[in-house]
Design an enzyme around this catalytic site. Sequence first.
Site, PDB file in Angstrom:
ATOM      1  N   HIS A 219      40.412  46.861  45.051  1.00 12.42           N
ATOM      2  CA  HIS A 219      41.259  47.958  44.802  1.00 12.42           C
ATOM      3  C   HIS A 219      40.895  49.065  46.007  1.00 12.42           C
ATOM      4  O   HIS A 219      41.830  50.122  46.167  1.00 12.42           O
ATOM      5  CB  HIS A 219      41.045  48.893  43.536  1.00 12.42           C
ATOM      6  CG  HIS A 219      41.330  48.060  42.477  1.00 12.42           C
ATOM      7  ND1 HIS A 219      42.837  47.596  42.291  1.00 12.42           N
ATOM      8  CD2 HIS A 219      40.906  47.559  41.309  1.00 12.42           C
ATOM      9  CE1 HIS A 219      43.024  46.876  41.041  1.00 12.42           C
ATOM     10  NE2 HIS A 219      41.759  46.980  40.335  1.00 12.42           N
ATOM     11  N   GLY A 227      39.894  52.440  41.681  1.00 13.63           N
ATOM     12  CA  GLY A 227      39.577  51.348  40.626  1.00 13.63           C
ATOM     13  C   GLY A 227      37.752  50.881  40.351  1.00 13.63           C
ATOM     14  O   GLY A 227      37.877  49.542  40.519  1.00 13.63           O
ATOM     15  N   ASP A 254      42.603  38.220  38.787  1.00 12.94           N
ATOM     16  CA  ASP A 254      42.062  39.338  38.078  1.00 12.94           C
ATOM     17  C   ASP A 254      43.277  39.927  37.243  1.00 12.94           C
ATOM     18  O   ASP A 254      44.437  39.846  37.442  1.00 12.94           O
ATOM     19  CB  ASP A 254      41.465  40.481  38.929  1.00 12.94           C
ATOM     20  CG  ASP A 254      40.751  41.662  38.086  1.00 12.94           C
ATOM     21  OD1 ASP A 254      39.593  41.651  37.644  1.00 12.94           O
ATOM     22  OD2 ASP A 254      41.605  42.628  37.845  1.00 12.94           O
TER      23      ASP A 254
END
Length: 276
Positions: A219, A227, A254
């Site tokens: 992220h 994140g 993910d």
Amino acid sequence: MSAIHENQIKSPPSTSPTTSSTTSNTKCQLPPLLSPPKFSSSPTSIVALMFSQPYTNSLLYLCSKPPSYSPSYPTQSLPTIHKDREVLLASMLRTYLLPPLIRMGVIRPVKPMKAKRGHMEKFHSPSYISMLLNGPPPSSNPTESFQILDEYNLVDDCELPPNQQGRSLLWNYVSSIAGASIHAASILTSYDEPRKRDSEGRIMKSVNVAVNWGGGRHHAHFDSAGGFCYVNDVVLAAQCMRRKFGKVLYLDIDIHHCDGVEEAFRGSWRVVTVSL
């Protein structure tokens, strides 16, 4: 690693259910565990696992119950990253997985390198890296400091520690994660160069899988965190592999979308990003 088929796993021995004189008091029995899979005595490929005690320690300081480093640095001011996930995973690797797999010759632990600022800036902006290291200018008042940190998204789930002591610990954390992924990529890209060695000095002749169990911080962006991710080790590793192989396929499994990786390689024909 050689593929494991169903016929390579022993079926558990049949067991008769435990009975008691009273049916209503019969206890539920857990099914027996499967026997561990059989591996060849000479595996065709070996997994290089980035694992060492210093590396593990660098990941664990941002736990849900971090220690207090000084009277002026209370525990509640330390950010937390995924709470105790790293603690549990490290314990499972060390206790249950690594010993038998090392004996089988399937996994070789490698003490990973630490990334330096120059490594980070191959993707991240110099101003963002400076903010991670030094924080806002000392002359800033609390409102100004928050506004500056907010520009880099170093707030909320990516809070920057309030003093230099905490930022040094955070830098150790991010440099360890980034360095491990770069190290893993370098093992895979050095097939025509002098071979890398594992933690025991053995030449890694047949490694074609490398794992950074603490990585995957997908992220983080060019000039901002996101994140729970401060640096994007995925992008740094992909850059390393792209220089060697020309084209790279990144598969992200993910539950969250890999926005930082996608943004980094948007428009590139040399890195394909797939997020499942």
